[in-house]
Design a protein around this motif. Structure first.
Motif, PDB file in Angstrom:
ATOM      1  N   PHE A   1     -88.343  43.063  16.786  1.00 22.81           N
ATOM      2  CA  PHE A   1     -87.271  43.845  16.176  1.00 22.81           C
ATOM      3  C   PHE A   1     -87.669  45.319  16.126  1.00 22.81           C
ATOM      4  CE2 PHE A   1     -87.418  39.587  14.571  1.00 22.81           C
ATOM      5  CZ  PHE A   1     -86.103  39.167  14.603  1.00 22.81           C
ATOM      6  N   GLY A   2     -86.722  46.161  16.461  1.00 17.54           N
ATOM      7  CA  GLY A   2     -86.993  47.601  16.405  1.00 17.54           C
ATOM      8  C   GLY A   2     -85.927  48.342  15.621  1.00 17.54           C
ATOM      9  N   ARG A   3     -86.346  49.207  14.734  1.00 19.86           N
ATOM     10  CA  ARG A   3     -85.441  50.112  14.007  1.00 19.86           C
ATOM     11  C   ARG A   3     -85.901  51.515  14.432  1.00 19.86           C
ATOM     12  NH1 ARG A   3     -81.000  51.784  11.140  1.00 19.86           N
ATOM     13  NH2 ARG A   3     -81.156  52.723  13.176  1.00 19.86           N
TER      14      ARG A   3
ATOM     15  N   ASP B   1    -100.379  44.693   8.725  1.00 21.69           N
ATOM     16  CA  ASP B   1     -99.339  45.719   8.873  1.00 21.69           C
ATOM     17  C   ASP B   1     -99.965  47.104   8.968  1.00 21.69           C
ATOM     18  OD1 ASP B   1     -97.535  43.642   8.643  1.00 21.69           O
ATOM     19  OD2 ASP B   1     -97.360  43.870   6.477  1.00 21.69           O
TER      20      ASP B   1
ATOM     21  N   SER C   1     -94.832  50.778  10.890  1.00 19.81           N
ATOM     22  CA  SER C   1     -93.992  51.937  10.592  1.00 19.81           C
ATOM     23  C   SER C   1     -94.660  53.172  11.180  1.00 19.81           C
ATOM     24  CB  SER C   1     -93.849  52.126   9.081  1.00 19.81           C
ATOM     25  OG  SER C   1     -93.386  50.951   8.467  1.00 19.81           O
TER      26      SER C   1
ATOM     27  N   ARG D   1     -95.773  44.315  10.816  1.00 21.35           N
ATOM     28  CA  ARG D   1     -94.778  45.346  10.529  1.00 21.35           C
ATOM     29  C   ARG D   1     -95.445  46.692  10.773  1.00 21.35           C
ATOM     30  NH1 ARG D   1     -92.812  41.086   7.120  1.00 21.35           N
ATOM     31  NH2 ARG D   1     -90.540  41.258   6.967  1.00 21.35           N
TER      32      ARG D   1
ATOM     33  N   ILE E   1     -99.078  51.499   8.862  1.00 18.39           N
ATOM     34  CA  ILE E   1     -98.236  52.687   8.712  1.00 18.39           C
ATOM     35  C   ILE E   1     -98.939  53.844   9.404  1.00 18.39           C
ATOM     36  CG2 ILE E   1     -97.271  54.347   7.055  1.00 18.39           C
ATOM     37  CD1 ILE E   1     -97.091  52.053   5.017  1.00 18.39           C
TER      38      ILE E   1
ATOM     39  N   TRP F   1     -84.005  49.042   6.147  1.00 21.21           N
ATOM     40  CA  TRP F   1     -84.267  48.026   7.165  1.00 21.21           C
ATOM     41  C   TRP F   1     -85.384  47.111   6.688  1.00 21.21           C
ATOM     42  CZ3 TRP F   1     -88.262  47.345  11.132  1.00 21.21           C
ATOM     43  CH2 TRP F   1     -87.866  46.511  12.197  1.00 21.21           C
ATOM     44  N   ASP F   2     -85.257  45.822   7.005  1.00 21.84           N
ATOM     45  CA  ASP F   2     -86.357  44.892   6.802  1.00 21.84           C
ATOM     46  C   ASP F   2     -86.731  44.761   5.321  1.00 21.84           C
ATOM     47  OD1 ASP F   2     -88.425  43.127   7.402  1.00 21.84           O
ATOM     48  OD2 ASP F   2     -89.833  44.697   7.963  1.00 21.84           O
TER      49      ASP F   2
ATOM     50  N   ASP G   1     -81.960  48.419  16.490  1.00 18.88           N
ATOM     51  CA  ASP G   1     -81.044  49.354  15.842  1.00 18.88           C
ATOM     52  C   ASP G   1     -81.480  50.755  16.223  1.00 18.88           C
ATOM     53  OD1 ASP G   1     -79.167  47.907  13.895  1.00 18.88           O
ATOM     54  OD2 ASP G   1     -81.111  46.963  13.501  1.00 18.88           O
TER      55      ASP G   1
ATOM     56  N   ARG H   1     -89.460  47.512   4.470  1.00 18.08           N
ATOM     57  CA  ARG H   1     -90.445  46.529   4.015  1.00 18.08           C
ATOM     58  C   ARG H   1     -90.423  46.353   2.501  1.00 18.08           C
ATOM     59  NH1 ARG H   1     -96.135  47.948   6.012  1.00 18.08           N
ATOM     60  NH2 ARG H   1     -96.516  46.037   4.900  1.00 18.08           N
TER      61      ARG H   1
ATOM     62  N   ARG I   1     -92.149  43.836  13.851  1.00 22.80           N
ATOM     63  CA  ARG I   1     -91.055  44.710  13.429  1.00 22.80           C
ATOM     64  C   ARG I   1     -91.559  46.148  13.472  1.00 22.80           C
ATOM     65  NH1 ARG I   1     -86.929  42.037  10.547  1.00 22.80           N
ATOM     66  NH2 ARG I   1     -87.265  39.792  10.689  1.00 22.80           N
ATOM     67  N   LEU I   2     -90.867  46.937  14.261  1.00 25.85           N
ATOM     68  CA  LEU I   2     -91.249  48.334  14.443  1.00 25.85           C
ATOM     69  C   LEU I   2     -90.223  49.238  13.794  1.00 25.85           C
ATOM     70  CD1 LEU I   2     -92.826  50.677  15.864  1.00 25.85           C
ATOM     71  CD2 LEU I   2     -91.258  50.351  17.797  1.00 25.85           C
ATOM     72  N   PHE I   3     -90.676  50.076  12.882  1.00 25.68           N
ATOM     73  CA  PHE I   3     -89.817  51.072  12.239  1.00 25.68           C
ATOM     74  C   PHE I   3     -90.328  52.421  12.717  1.00 25.68           C
ATOM     75  CE2 PHE I   3     -88.465  53.809   8.795  1.00 25.68           C
ATOM     76  CZ  PHE I   3     -87.262  53.276   8.375  1.00 25.68           C
TER      77      PHE I   3
ATOM     78  N   LEU J   1     -92.016  53.157   2.001  1.00 25.29           N
ATOM     79  CA  LEU J   1     -92.472  52.090   2.877  1.00 25.29           C
ATOM     80  C   LEU J   1     -93.272  51.061   2.101  1.00 25.29           C
ATOM     81  CD1 LEU J   1     -93.703  54.312   5.853  1.00 25.29           C
ATOM     82  CD2 LEU J   1     -91.459  53.275   5.539  1.00 25.29           C
TER      83      LEU J   1
END
Lengths: 288, 287
Positions: free
Chosen positions: B198-200, B130, B154, B152, B132, A227-228, B220, A208, B176-178, A185
Motif C-alpha cells: 500500500f502506498g500513500r 517500522d 513514513s 510501515r 520513519i 491514512w492507515d 493513493d 499509523r 505500507r509506505l507513507f 506519525l
C-alpha cells in the motif's frame, strides 16, 4: 582572610549580583559548555540549562541555544522565547511546563522533547497562558502537548510521533489549538479535542495508530491527509467537524459518527475498510 | 605493573563498566571527534559512529549527531532515533539495515546516505519493524529504501535521487509506505509499490528517468507532479489520483491496465502519449 576583607568581598559580590539582576537582559545564551552561574547575556559564558537561561532573562526575553546537547526540561513562569537554531539539537528527556499569566505567550522554537520511557509523561503541559511551538520534535510521551485551561496553542512545522496522544485539549478547558504544516506519525491518537475546545487543523499528515483526529469539540480540518489509522476522524455526537480538502483513506473506519461532518464537497473518504461508521454522514455545505 | 595492581585496575574498570551499563541512557552524542569507547552520554566525549552510539543508548533512546562527517552505516536491532540537526551533514556511504521487533519504530532524521558506487547496494533495508525517515537525502543506490516485510515506512521532507529504484516494497510484503513532501529526481524506476503493498504518496515532485510511480498494489496519490519521465504512472493495481499532474513525459503519461480513479481534478496532458496500454480514468465524485 580577615573579617574586614571578607565583609568587603561579600558587599562587593552583593553589589555585583544586584547589578546583574537590575540590568535589562533581552536575551541570554545557553550551551552545554555553560554554567547557570555565568552571566549568560554574554555569548562566551552561556548558561547550561533552559531553566538557568529563563531565570536570567527578562520577561519576554529570548533564550538562545547555541550548541547541540541535552538541556533538562523547564518550568516556565514568565513569557520567554526559547530559540534553537535549525542546526542545533536542543534535546530534553524532561518535561516542559508552561504556567504564565493568562494572555502571556511562551515560544518554543526548534526543540526536541523525547520521553525517556516510551508512553510515559507529558512533553509540554500548558496550565496557564498561551504557547507557540515551531520546528520542533515531540516523541514518545504519553501526551505530547496537553492544555488544561483556556490557552491558545499554535503548533507548526513540527513532528509529533510515537506518543499515546499527540495533542490533548482537556474536557471543558476552552482551549484553542492551531496546528499547521506538521506530521503526526504513529501516535495512538493524533489530535484529541475534548468537549468545550476548538481546533483549527491544517496541512497535516497523519498516519499509523488508532485514531487520527478525535474531535468532541469544534474542529476545522483543511488540507489534512489521514491514512492507515483504525479510525480516521472519530466523534461523539456533540462535535462540529468541517472538512475542506481532506483525504481519509486506508483506515479501518474513515469517519466515525454519530456526529455530522460538514463537507465543502472536495473531500475524499474512500478506500477505508468502512468509509463511514457509527452513523457518520457528510452534510454538504457550499463553498462561497 | 604488578599482578596486584592489575587486579585492582581490572576490578575498578569492571565496576566502572557495570555502572555505565546499568545507567539509563536516554540519549548519546556522536561526532567525528569522538570514539566509540567513550562514555557517549556526555556531549564532550561523543561516539565516533552511528553504530557506537546505538550500542550505548537505551532502546527507544536518541542518538544525536553533533558534527558534520562520515558515520559508517548501521545495523539497527533496537528502536532508536537518529537525530541529525539540519545544519549538520551526517554522511554514510555504507548501508543501514533496520531489523527490529515488529511494531517497534526506528527514526532516521537528517541523514545523507550515498552509495560509493552509483547504482549499487541498498541505502536502507527494512527487514522487520517500522521506520520513519525525515529531512534526509538518499542518493545513487540500486534501491534507496527497500521493504521486505509488512513494515510501515513514513518518509517526509526528503530528497531521493539518482537511484535505480528510489523506494521498493517487495512483492507480497504487505508493507505500507507513507511518502510525503519530498522530491524524487533522476531515479530510473518509479516508487515501486509491488503487489500486496500500500502506498500513500502526497506532496511529491518527480522528474527525470524512466518511471515516476509503479503501482501493483493500492496507491493513493495526491498533490503529486510528475514531469519529464518516460512513463508517468505505471499502474496494474488501484491508483487514486487527487490533484495529480503528469506532463512532459517522453512516452506515456498513464500506462497499464490497472484501475485509475480520478476525482476530476487531475492534469494528464502534454505527454507524447497521455494514455497507453488501455489506461483510462474512472471518474469518482469528491465528497
Amino acid at each position: 582572610m580577615s573579617i574586614r576583607r571578607a565583609i568587603f568581598v561579600l558587599v562587593a559580590c552583593g553589589l555585583l549580583v544586584a547589578d546583574v539582576a537590575m540590568a535589562q537582559v533581552a536575551r541570554v545564551f545557553v550551551g552545554v559548555s555553560g554554567n547557570d552561574a555565568n552571566v549568560c547575556s554574554n555569548v562566551s559564558t552561556p548558561c547550561r540549562t533552559f531553566g538557568g537561561g529563563i531565570t536570567q532573562v527578562d520577561a519576554n526575553g529570548e533564550v538562545i541555544v547555541i550548541e547541540s546537547g541535552s538541556y533538562a526540561g523547564a518550568t516556565i513562569t514568565k513569557p520567554v522565547k526559547i530559540n534553537v537554531a535549525s542546526g542545533v539539537v536542543a534535546f530534553s528527556a524532561l518535561s516542559i511546563l508552561v504556567n504564565v499569566t493568562a494572555g502571556d505567550t511562551v515560544v518554543l522554537r526548534g526543540i526536541t522533547l523525547k520521553s525517556a520511557i516510551p508512553d510515559s509523561g507529558i512533553g509540554i503541559t500548558v496550565s496557564s497562558g498561551d504557547l507557540i511551538v515551531e520546528d520542533s520534535v515531540i516523541d514518545g510521551w504519553f501526551t505530547g502537548v496537553l492544555a488544561s485551561t483556556a490557552s491558545r496553542i499554535s503548533i507548526d512545522r513540527s513532528r509529533i510521533r510515537n506518543t499515546f496522544t499527540a495533542v490533548r485539549l482537556d474536557t471543558g478547558a476552552g482551549a484553542r489549538l492551531f496546528m499547521a504544516d506538521s506530521a503526526l506519525l504513529n501516535d495512538s491518537t493524533g489530535a484529541l479535542v475534548l468537549p468545550g475546545n476548538f481546533a483549527r487543523l491544517s496541512g497535516l499528515e497523519i498516519s499509523r495508530g488508532t485514531t487520527g483526529i478525535y474531535c468532541n469539540g469544534t474542529c476545522d480540518v483543511s488540507d489534512v491527509r489521514i491514512w492507515d489509522k483504525s479510525f480516521g476522524i472519530l466523534t461523539d455526537g456533540l462535535s462540529v467537524v468541517r472538512l475542506n480538502r481532506v483525504e481519509v483513506t486506508g483506515c479501518s473506519t474513515g469517519l466515525q459518527g454519530p456526529s455530522l461532518f460538514e463537507s465543502y464537497g472536495n473531500n475524499v473518504i474512500r478506500g477505508n475498510t468502512a468509509n463511514f461508521g457509527g452513523g457518520a454522514v457528510l452534510t454538504p455545505v457550499a463553498l462561497q | 605493573m604488578s599482578i596486584r595492581k592489575v587486579v585492582v585496575v581490572a576490578v575498578a574498570c569492571g565496576v566502572l563498566v557495570a555502572d555505565v551499563a546499568t545507567a539509563q541512557v536516554a540519549r548519546v552524542f556522536v561526532g567525528v571527534s569522538g570514539n566509540d569507547a567513550n562514555v557517549c552520554s556526555n556531549v564532550a566525549t561523543p561516539c565516533r559512529t552511528f553504530g557506537g552510539g546505538i550500542t550505548q543508548v537505551d532502546a527507544n533512546g536518541e542518538v544525536i549527531v553533533i558534527e558534520s562527517g562520515s558515520y559508517a552505516g548501521a545495523t539497527i536491532t533496537k528502536p532508536v532515533k537518529l537525530n541529525v540537526a539540519s545544519g549538520v551533514v551526517a554522511f554514510s556511504a555504507l548501508s543501514i539495515v533496520v531489523n527490529v521487533t515488529a511494531g517497534e519504530t526506528v527514526v532516521l532524521r537528517g541523514v545523507t546516505l550515498k552509495s560509493a558506487t552509483p547504482g549499487s547496494g541498498t541505502g536502507i533495508t527494512v527487514s522487520s519493524g517500522d521506520l520513519i525517515i525525515e529531512d534526509s537525502v538518499i542518493d545513487s543506490w540500486q534501491e534507496g529504501v527497500y521493504a521486505t516485510a509488512a513494515s510501515r515506512i513514513s518518509i517526509g521532507r526528503s530528497r531521493i535521487r539518482n537511484n535505480t529504484l528510489p523506494v521498493k516494497l517487495e512483492d507480497g510484503a504487505g508493507a505500507r509506505l507513507f511518502l510525503a513532501d519530498s522530491e524524487l529526481f533522476n531515479n530510473f524506476f518509479g516508487v515501486e509499490v509491488q503487489s500486496g503493498n500500500f502506498g500513500r504518496l502526497s506532496g511529491l515532485e518527480i522528474s527525470r528517468g524512466g518511471t515516476g510511480i509503479f503501482c501493483e498494489g493500492t496507491c493513493d496519490i495526491s498533490d503529486v507532479r510528475i514531469w519529464d519521465k518516460t512513463y508517468g504512472i505505471s499502474n496494474y493495481g488501484l491508483a487514486r489520483l487527487n490533484h495529480v499532474e503528469v506532463t512532459g513525459c517522453s512516452s506515456t503519461g498513464l500506462v497499464g491496465d490497472g484501475v485509475f480513479e480520478s476525482y476530476g481534478n487531475n492534469v494528464i496532458r502534454g505527454n507524447v502519449s497521455n494514455f497507453g496500454s488501455g489506461a483510462a480514468l474512472t471518474t469518482v465524485a469528491l465528497q
